[in-house]
Design an enzyme around this catalytic site. Structure first.
Site, mmCIF file in Angstrom:
data_model
loop_
_atom_site.group_PDB
_atom_site.id
_atom_site.type_symbol
_atom_site.label_atom_id
_atom_site.label_comp_id
_atom_site.label_asym_id
_atom_site.label_seq_id
_atom_site.Cartn_x
_atom_site.Cartn_y
_atom_site.Cartn_z
ATOM 1 N N HIS A 96 -13.171 -10.853 -1.760
ATOM 2 C CA HIS A 96 -13.554 -9.891 -0.737
ATOM 3 C C HIS A 96 -14.021 -10.650 0.503
ATOM 4 O O HIS A 96 -14.162 -11.872 0.498
ATOM 5 C CB HIS A 96 -14.639 -8.941 -1.238
ATOM 6 N N ASP B 137 -12.514 -9.446 7.253
ATOM 7 C CA ASP B 137 -11.438 -8.453 7.185
ATOM 8 C C ASP B 137 -10.921 -8.059 8.566
ATOM 9 O O ASP B 137 -9.707 -8.011 8.791
ATOM 10 C CB ASP B 137 -11.924 -7.189 6.465
#
Length: 392
Positions: free
Chosen positions: A131, A160
């Site tokens: 992640h 991200d």
């Protein structure tokens, strides 16, 4: 929000997005906000979404069973019509579906095939789960962010969004320019770990010449300097100060009455901890509103630290229209801005399969295509769109 002609500098682009999480959807949102015609391939029967799914705005949704051969045929036909493709699965997934770049570029040699993952398409970690915090950690960037005794997760913005979505968007647009010049597309491998590392290039440069130490809260812009820091006010709210340049620092002293006994030594790192403590005591004597009245709009380099509820109401943001309301959801509007071809939120987030018919029609498919897909079990009939949204 009513349908209207797409607006923005990218209205000539057709983009095929395979539904996913994080950087892929954000990249699709950016391209749509700038006018691209983005069709998102969703999983038939997926749930979730709704007006709050801000990253899903602007696209049209076609819902398919990707295990069905008829759905695969449609995807390849869509690929033939697309300028770019976005996918964010683990390496090898699109290949196993029969939609990998080798097949896609054979069908459409001008296609720019965008792949966004955490670790990248190659390398020892390519197949490992992860992640945002993991990718930022491996890039070296996470070690720079936080308080003295521990790093702090930077939400999902540095990894991200910044390292993944923004670099993917840049890569796709660069690839499209090249394809229009040469007639040849290519694969864009946008790894979040690469992008996050790239975003701290300046820090790596400073570190190499001794201008940045590895310890947090010991450098100019990591909370070390007393003139570049957030401070708590008397009412518990916060303000940010960034009086880096000498003339701005002097103005800070003049405005606040802070007693720096030797302003010429403001870059003396040994003095910073004591100066930070004294500055914190001073800022705590007034409320955020009082400090705003004194310093906002001046060259002190100052701004209040605003909450998500407060930021849209700030006069500067309101004047620029930085935030917009879409079906009752207040959200950031398109960025950046263009003088001749301004972007726009093309439509609210779609329900799954909401555009099975009109999206395919607009991309040149005959009306019977949807009927054939439904008969083959590759698509559900969505003549009346459900209120469901998107779940990757």
């Amino acid at each position: 929000m009513s349908e209207s002609p797409r607006r923005g500098p990218l209205t000539s682009l057709k983009v095929l997005e395979f539904a996913g999480q994080g950087p892929g959807p954000f990249c699709g949102m950016l391209l749509s906000d700038l006018g691209a015609d983005v069709i998102r391939i969703d999983r038939a029967g997926a749930r979730g979404g709704g007006p709050g799914e801000v990253m899903g705005r602007g696209r049209r949704s076609v819902a398919l069973d990707l295990k069905n051969p008829a759905a695969m045929t449609l995807c390849l036909d869509l690929i033939e019509r697309a300028d770019a493709l976005i996918e964010g699965y683990r390496p090898g997934v699109m290949e196993r579906l029969g939609l990998g770049p080798d097949i896609a570029l054979t069908r459409n040699p001008r296609l720019v095939y965008g792949r966004v993952t955490g670790w990248g398409q190659t390398g020892p970690l390519a197949q490992a789960a992860g992640h945002d915090i993991n990718y930022v950690a491996l890039s070296g960037a996470l070690s720079l962010i936080g308080v003295k005794d521990r790093p702090v997760p930077p939400l999902a913005t540095l990894g991200d969004i910044g390292g993944g979505a923004l670099y993917l968007a840049l890569g796709l647009l660069a690839g499209i320019v090249r394809a229009r010049d040469s007639g040849r597309g290519q694969v864009v491998d946008a790894a979040i770990v690469d992008g996050a590392a790239s975003m701290v290039s300046m820090i790596y440069g400073r570190h190499a010449v001794g201008g940045w130490v590895g310890e947090r809260e010991a450098n100019l812009s990591d909370g070390g300097a007393h003139f570049y820091n957030p401070y708590r006010c008397a009412d518990g709210k916060w303000v940010s100060i960034a009086s880096f340049e000498p003339q701005f620092y002097q103005l800070l002293l003049d405005k606040t009455g802070f007693d720096d006994r030797d302003p010429a030594r403001r870059m003396d790192k040994a003095a910073w901890p004591a100066l930070r403590e004294r500055m914190a005591v001073l800022i705590a004597t007034r409320t955020q509103a009082e400090w705003c009245a004194l310093m906002e709009g001046t060259d002190v380099c100052f701004a209040p630290v605003l909450s998500l509820d407060e930021a849209p109401r700030h006069p500067h943001n309101a004047a620029r229209g930085t935030f917009v309301d879409v079906e009752g959801i207040l959200q950031p509007g398109p960025a950046p801005r263009f003088s001749e071809t301004p972007g726009a939120i093309q439509r609210p987030p779609p329900a799954i399969g909401e555009h099975n018919r009109d999206a395919l029609r607009d991309w040149g498919f005959p009306e019977r295509t949807v009927a054939d897909l439904i008969t083959a079990g590759a698509m559900r009939d969505t003549a009346t769109p459900s209120s469901a949204g998107h779940e990757p």
